[in-house]
Design an enzyme around this catalytic site. Structure first.
Site, PDB file in Angstrom:
ATOM      1  CB  SER A 115      60.210  18.071  40.264  1.00 35.28           C
ATOM      2  OG  SER A 115      60.450  16.999  41.385  1.00 35.28           O
ATOM      3  CE1 TYR A 139      58.766  21.474  44.766  1.00 34.31           C
ATOM      4  CE2 TYR A 139      58.711  19.081  43.901  1.00 34.31           C
ATOM      5  CZ  TYR A 139      59.481  20.381  44.025  1.00 34.31           C
ATOM      6  OH  TYR A 139      60.701  20.631  43.444  1.00 34.31           O
ATOM      7  CE  LYS A 143      59.405  22.757  40.998  1.00 33.14           C
ATOM      8  NZ  LYS A 143      60.081  23.889  40.653  1.00 33.14           N
ATOM      9  CG  ASN A 168      65.780  12.623  45.047  1.00 31.63           C
ATOM     10  OD1 ASN A 168      65.422  11.970  44.190  1.00 31.63           O
ATOM     11  ND2 ASN A 168      65.839  12.877  46.436  1.00 31.63           N
TER      12      ASN A 168
END
Length: 309
Positions: A115, A139, A143, A168
């Site tokens: 991400s 989060y 990742k 995104n």
């Protein structure tokens, strides 16, 4: 190629599965269906329902496969603030479980979905992969941990790995009906139902939006190109502010008249801007995003399943 897609019944995963099947690949899906839906999957897909962080389950799913695309995760920064332990178990331990399964099953390649959140509030725009990560949420930490595990498994065990830092992602079929829904489905759902779209913060924060079809292309190229390792950005290379995105959603939906946006609090862990430098992906994979944002939003609006998404 015999491909295992973890999280294959989810938004990105189901798009990937359909495209891979269309190109003649054999596909197996491992998904616990906590967020994914079996009905998203086309005929011809072998679905194994189970938790990717369970070692035995992951090992069974990996048997006989040539490559694994690991998409299964507890997504969203806000969710990780609410449930950091669940996020870590699913994302960090889940990635380790997949790498172990691949190593023992003899799969030649593992592609991990990482991400852009690993960069945190960087000042480098567009952001290259050489930028030092500074994650700001559980989060993002989970990742980044997956990326490190992938690198270690390549160095120690010779497993070919590549982590793709997804920016995104948006497109048809993206969920709008949960508390952690992304910007595009939230805005389009509000416009479709006549509700007031909610803008968190002052709306000047900007995001690099990349269409799911472009992401799928990057994932398949990554699964095939075993010589490309490390980390790569997958984004459009362009950034749009939240208020400008909402305006564009109004345009593509034809719903220019409607309730004024509601103001919501700035989300903890949010970053002011994201914008990918995709030079490495272009040079190493021959990949770049090709879907113009307005075109992608219009297609997403047109594909919504009902007036209220």
């Amino acid at each position: 190629m015999f491909l295992l897609v973890t999280g294959g019944a989810g938004f990105i995963g189901s798009h990937l599965v359909r495209t891979a099947l269309g190109r003649g690949h054999r596909v197996r899906v491992l998904d616990d269906l906590s967020a994914g839906r079996a009905e998203r999957l086309p005929e011809g897909v072998e679905l194994q329902v189970g938790d990717v962080s369970d070692g035995r389950t992951a090992a069974a799913a990996a048997v006989g496969t040539d490559a694994i695309v690991h998409l299964a995760a507890r997504r969203a920064v806000p969710r990780s603030l609410d449930a950091p332990l669940d996020t870590d178990r699913a994302n960090t331990h889940g990635s380790l479980s997949v790498l172990e399964a691949a190593r023992h099953a003899g799969a030649a390649r593992v592609v991990l979905a990482s991400s852009s959140s690993v960069y945190g509030a960087t000042a480098a725009f567009p952001t290259p992969e050489t930028t030092a990560p500074l994650p700001r949420s559980p989060y993002a930490v989970s990742k980044l941990a997956g990326e490190h595990y992938a690198r270690v498994y390549q160095e120690l065990f010779g497993l070919s790995t590549l982590s793709l830092r997804l920016f995104n992602v948006y497109g048809p079929g993206q969920p709008a009906d949960d508390a952690y829904a992304q910007l595009v489905p939230r805005f389009l759902a509000a416009l479709g139902s006549g509700a007031a779209p909610v803008v968190h913060g002052d709306g000047t924060q900007s995001r690099d939006l990349v269409h799911v079809a472009d992401v799928v292309e990057a994932l398949l190229l990554a699964a095939e190109r075993h010589e490309v390792t490390g980390v790569l950005n997958v984004g459009s290379g362009r950034s749009i502010s939240v208020v400008d995105l909402l305006s564009l959603c109004h345009t593509v939906s034809g719903r220019s008249q409607g309730p004024q946006p509601a103001s919501g609090p700035r989300r903890i862990g949010d970053v002011p801007r994201t914008c990918a430098d995709t030079t490495k992906a272009r040079e190493l994979l021959g990949w770049s995003a090709t879907t113009p944002l307005e075109e992608g939003l219009a297609a997403t609006w047109s594909a919504r399943p009902s007036p209220d998404l």
